[in-house]
Design a protein around this motif. Sequence first.
Motif, PDB file in Angstrom:
ATOM      1  N   UNK A   1      21.005  -3.651 -74.423  1.00  0.00           N
ATOM      2  CA  UNK A   1      22.090  -4.643 -74.449  1.00  0.00           C
ATOM      3  C   UNK A   1      21.790  -5.792 -75.405  1.00  0.00           C
ATOM      4  N   UNK A   2      20.640  -5.701 -76.115  1.00  0.00           N
ATOM      5  CA  UNK A   2      20.206  -6.697 -77.091  1.00  0.00           C
ATOM      6  C   UNK A   2      19.982  -8.085 -76.489  1.00  0.00           C
ATOM      7  N   UNK A   3      19.545  -8.118 -75.238  1.00  0.00           N
ATOM      8  CA  UNK A   3      19.199  -9.370 -74.576  1.00  0.00           C
ATOM      9  C   UNK A   3      17.685  -9.567 -74.693  1.00  0.00           C
ATOM     10  N   UNK A   4      17.234 -10.035 -75.854  1.00  0.00           N
ATOM     11  CA  UNK A   4      15.801 -10.120 -76.152  1.00  0.00           C
ATOM     12  C   UNK A   4      15.115 -11.186 -75.301  1.00  0.00           C
ATOM     13  N   UNK A   5      15.821 -12.271 -75.006  1.00  0.00           N
ATOM     14  CA  UNK A   5      15.238 -13.319 -74.162  1.00  0.00           C
ATOM     15  C   UNK A   5      14.883 -12.761 -72.781  1.00  0.00           C
ATOM     16  N   UNK A   6      15.794 -11.972 -72.217  1.00  0.00           N
ATOM     17  CA  UNK A   6      15.551 -11.386 -70.903  1.00  0.00           C
ATOM     18  C   UNK A   6      14.464 -10.317 -70.977  1.00  0.00           C
ATOM     19  N   UNK A   7      14.412  -9.598 -72.089  1.00  0.00           N
ATOM     20  CA  UNK A   7      13.359  -8.606 -72.305  1.00  0.00           C
ATOM     21  C   UNK A   7      11.990  -9.273 -72.258  1.00  0.00           C
ATOM     22  N   UNK A   8      11.829 -10.380 -72.974  1.00  0.00           N
ATOM     23  CA  UNK A   8      10.547 -11.088 -72.992  1.00  0.00           C
ATOM     24  C   UNK A   8      10.209 -11.653 -71.615  1.00  0.00           C
ATOM     25  N   UNK A   9      11.225 -12.156 -70.910  1.00  0.00           N
ATOM     26  CA  UNK A   9      10.988 -12.693 -69.575  1.00  0.00           C
ATOM     27  C   UNK A   9      10.538 -11.587 -68.617  1.00  0.00           C
ATOM     28  N   UNK A  10      11.074 -10.376 -68.798  1.00  0.00           N
ATOM     29  CA  UNK A  10      10.667  -9.236 -67.975  1.00  0.00           C
ATOM     30  C   UNK A  10       9.216  -8.852 -68.250  1.00  0.00           C
ATOM     31  N   UNK A  11       8.822  -8.846 -69.527  1.00  0.00           N
ATOM     32  CA  UNK A  11       7.431  -8.547 -69.881  1.00  0.00           C
ATOM     33  C   UNK A  11       6.498  -9.574 -69.242  1.00  0.00           C
ATOM     34  N   UNK A  12       6.850 -10.855 -69.337  1.00  0.00           N
ATOM     35  CA  UNK A  12       6.029 -11.928 -68.780  1.00  0.00           C
ATOM     36  C   UNK A  12       5.890 -11.794 -67.259  1.00  0.00           C
ATOM     37  N   UNK A  13       6.999 -11.559 -66.588  1.00  0.00           N
ATOM     38  CA  UNK A  13       6.982 -11.452 -65.125  1.00  0.00           C
ATOM     39  C   UNK A  13       6.140 -10.268 -64.666  1.00  0.00           C
TER      40      UNK A  13
ATOM     41  N   UNK B   1      11.269 -15.575 -60.622  1.00  0.00           N
ATOM     42  CA  UNK B   1      11.382 -15.048 -59.267  1.00  0.00           C
ATOM     43  C   UNK B   1      12.559 -14.084 -59.113  1.00  0.00           C
ATOM     44  N   UNK B   2      13.656 -14.389 -59.815  1.00  0.00           N
ATOM     45  CA  UNK B   2      14.818 -13.496 -59.736  1.00  0.00           C
ATOM     46  C   UNK B   2      14.499 -12.142 -60.351  1.00  0.00           C
ATOM     47  N   UNK B   3      13.879 -12.171 -61.547  1.00  0.00           N
ATOM     48  CA  UNK B   3      13.496 -10.918 -62.206  1.00  0.00           C
ATOM     49  C   UNK B   3      12.412 -10.196 -61.421  1.00  0.00           C
ATOM     50  N   UNK B   4      11.531 -10.967 -60.771  1.00  0.00           N
ATOM     51  CA  UNK B   4      10.457 -10.342 -59.994  1.00  0.00           C
ATOM     52  C   UNK B   4      11.029  -9.483 -58.875  1.00  0.00           C
ATOM     53  N   UNK B   5      12.070  -9.988 -58.200  1.00  0.00           N
ATOM     54  CA  UNK B   5      12.698  -9.217 -57.131  1.00  0.00           C
ATOM     55  C   UNK B   5      13.288  -7.914 -57.667  1.00  0.00           C
ATOM     56  N   UNK B   6      13.970  -8.004 -58.817  1.00  0.00           N
ATOM     57  CA  UNK B   6      14.554  -6.801 -59.419  1.00  0.00           C
ATOM     58  C   UNK B   6      13.460  -5.841 -59.844  1.00  0.00           C
ATOM     59  N   UNK B   7      12.410  -6.391 -60.457  1.00  0.00           N
ATOM     60  CA  UNK B   7      11.301  -5.558 -60.943  1.00  0.00           C
ATOM     61  C   UNK B   7      10.596  -4.859 -59.788  1.00  0.00           C
ATOM     62  N   UNK B   8      10.391  -5.589 -58.687  1.00  0.00           N
ATOM     63  CA  UNK B   8       9.747  -4.992 -57.510  1.00  0.00           C
ATOM     64  C   UNK B   8      10.599  -3.853 -56.972  1.00  0.00           C
ATOM     65  N   UNK B   9      11.936  -4.049 -56.945  1.00  0.00           N
ATOM     66  CA  UNK B   9      12.834  -2.993 -56.460  1.00  0.00           C
ATOM     67  C   UNK B   9      12.712  -1.720 -57.287  1.00  0.00           C
ATOM     68  N   UNK B  10      12.516  -1.889 -58.602  1.00  0.00           N
ATOM     69  CA  UNK B  10      12.340  -0.733 -59.475  1.00  0.00           C
ATOM     70  C   UNK B  10      10.904  -0.203 -59.397  1.00  0.00           C
ATOM     71  N   UNK B  11       9.956  -1.130 -59.507  1.00  0.00           N
ATOM     72  CA  UNK B  11       8.565  -0.709 -59.685  1.00  0.00           C
ATOM     73  C   UNK B  11       7.944  -0.131 -58.428  1.00  0.00           C
ATOM     74  N   UNK B  12       8.305  -0.670 -57.249  1.00  0.00           N
ATOM     75  CA  UNK B  12       7.664  -0.140 -56.052  1.00  0.00           C
ATOM     76  C   UNK B  12       8.048   1.310 -55.836  1.00  0.00           C
ATOM     77  N   UNK B  13       9.285   1.662 -56.227  1.00  0.00           N
ATOM     78  CA  UNK B  13       9.720   3.045 -56.047  1.00  0.00           C
ATOM     79  C   UNK B  13       8.952   3.971 -56.983  1.00  0.00           C
ATOM     80  N   UNK B  14       8.858   3.607 -58.279  1.00  0.00           N
ATOM     81  CA  UNK B  14       8.122   4.459 -59.213  1.00  0.00           C
ATOM     82  C   UNK B  14       6.628   4.462 -58.885  1.00  0.00           C
ATOM     83  N   UNK B  15       6.109   3.309 -58.446  1.00  0.00           N
ATOM     84  CA  UNK B  15       4.697   3.259 -58.062  1.00  0.00           C
ATOM     85  C   UNK B  15       4.433   4.139 -56.840  1.00  0.00           C
ATOM     86  N   UNK B  16       5.315   4.061 -55.848  1.00  0.00           N
ATOM     87  CA  UNK B  16       5.160   4.891 -54.660  1.00  0.00           C
ATOM     88  C   UNK B  16       5.329   6.370 -55.004  1.00  0.00           C
TER      89      UNK B  16
END
Length: 450
Positions: free
Chosen positions: A82-94, A230-245
Motif C-alpha cells: 500500500x506504499x505506507x513506508x512510515x508504517x512499514x518502518x514502525x512495524x520493523x521497529x516494534x 502499542x497499537x501495532x504490537x497488538x496487531x503484530x502479536x495477533x499475526x505472529x503468535x499464530x505463525x510462531x505457534x
Amino acid sequence: MATDMTKGNISKHLVKFAVPLILGNIFQLTYNAADSIIVGRFVGKNALAAVGTASPIMNIVIFFIVGICMGASVLMSEYFGSQNIKKLKREVSTTMLAGLVFTIIMISLCFIITRPILQLIHTPNEIINDSVLYLRIIFCGLIFTFLYNVYAAALRSIGDAKTPLIFLIISSFLNVLMDIIFVVYLKWGVPGTAIATVTAEMLSSVFCITYVYIKVPMLRLSRKEFILDKTLLKITVNYSWVTAMQQTCLYVGKFLVQGAVNPLGVDSIATFNAVNRVDDFAFTPEQSISSGMTTFLAQNRGAKKNERLKRGFWSGMIIETLYWCILVGIVYFSARGLMKLFVPNDEGNVIKLGVNYLQLMAFFYLLPSWTNGIQGYFRGMGDLKITLMSTFLQIVGRVVLSYLLAPKMGIVGIALSCLGGWIIMLAYEVPLCIKHRKAYFRIQKNNVAS
C-alpha cells in the motif's frame, strides 16, 4: 532491491522470489547437515545420535522465533504493497524491540530446562550429556538467530529475497570450515559443531543488519525511530503468535516423534537424524514457494489487486506440483548415496533403514507441496488461524500414528505416520480454502459494485 509484485508476470515474480529463498534456506540447512555429516563420520554414530536427539528441541525454539518474524513479515508486505513506508518502518521497529526482549527471556528459560526435556523423551544415557551441551551452546546464540530473521523478513517483505541469500551462503561456508577445524582437527566433538553454528549465525546477522543500514533507506531506523508502537504490537502479536505457534507445533510434533524413535535404539536414532536432514532439504523449496505466495498475495491484497490474487494462488500451486515431479526421482534413486553422506559404509544397518524410509517418502512429498501452497494462501490473505489449526491436526495425527506404527514397523512406521498426518491436513484445509476464496472474492465484488 525492492520488488513490487502488484504488477508484472505472476509466475515470474513467484519463481524469482522463491529461487533465492530456496537457495538461502538450503544453505541455512547446511548448518545442521554439516554438523550431522561431520560428527557422524569423524566422531561416530553416538555423536550423530546426540545431535539428532537435540535437533527437534533446538528447532522448536528456533522456529518459534522464525514464526514471529514470518507473522510480522505479512504485515510488512501489506504496508509495502500500500506504499505506507512510515508504517512499514514502525512495524520493523516494534517487531525488533518486542522480539529482542522475548528472545532474551527464552534463552534463560531454555538453558534451565534442557536436561529435563531430554530425559522426558527417554534420551539414552550414553548420548544425553553431549545433547545437553550442544543445546545450551545453541541457545546462547538465539539472539543472533532473531536478529538475522527479523531483518531478512523485512527485506523479503519488500521483495528482496536475494540479499539474505548472499549472507547465508557466506556464513554457511564459514560454518562448514569451522566445523572441520573444531571437530576434525581440534577434536572438540559435539560442542565444537555447536560453536561453529552459533558463530555462523552471528556473522549472518551482522552482515544483514549492516547491509540494511547502508543500502536500504526505507528499512533503516534512526535512534528516534526505535519506538514500540502499542497499537501495532497488538496487531503484530495477533499475526505472529499464530505463525510462531504453527512453527512450534510442527517441531513439537517432531520432538514427540523423536520420543517414538528413541526406544528403537541408537541405530534408529542415527537413521532418523540423517533422514530428517534429507526431509528438510526436500521440504525447503516447497516452503519457499509458499513464502513467495504469501508475499505476493499480501502485497496484492494491500494494493487491492483482486484478479492477481486469483491467478497468484493457482500459479503457486502449479509450481509446487512441478517441483515434486522433479523431487520424487532424485530422492528415490539417490537414497543410498544420500545416507552414505552421513555414515560410513560399515554402518550398513543405518544405511538400510534410511533407504527404506527415503524411498517411501519420495512419493509422499507430493502432499506437503500442496499443504504448503494452501498455507501460503491463507498467510498471504491474513487468515493465520487456519494454518495453525491445520498444522496442529497434522501433528496430532502424525504423533499418534508414529507411536502406533513404530514399535511394529520401525522407521518405516515413522514414514507412514507422516503420510497419515498430511492426509488429515489436506482434508481440513481444502474445503476451507474453497470456502474462503469464494467468500472473499464475493465480498470484494460487492464492494466494487457499491
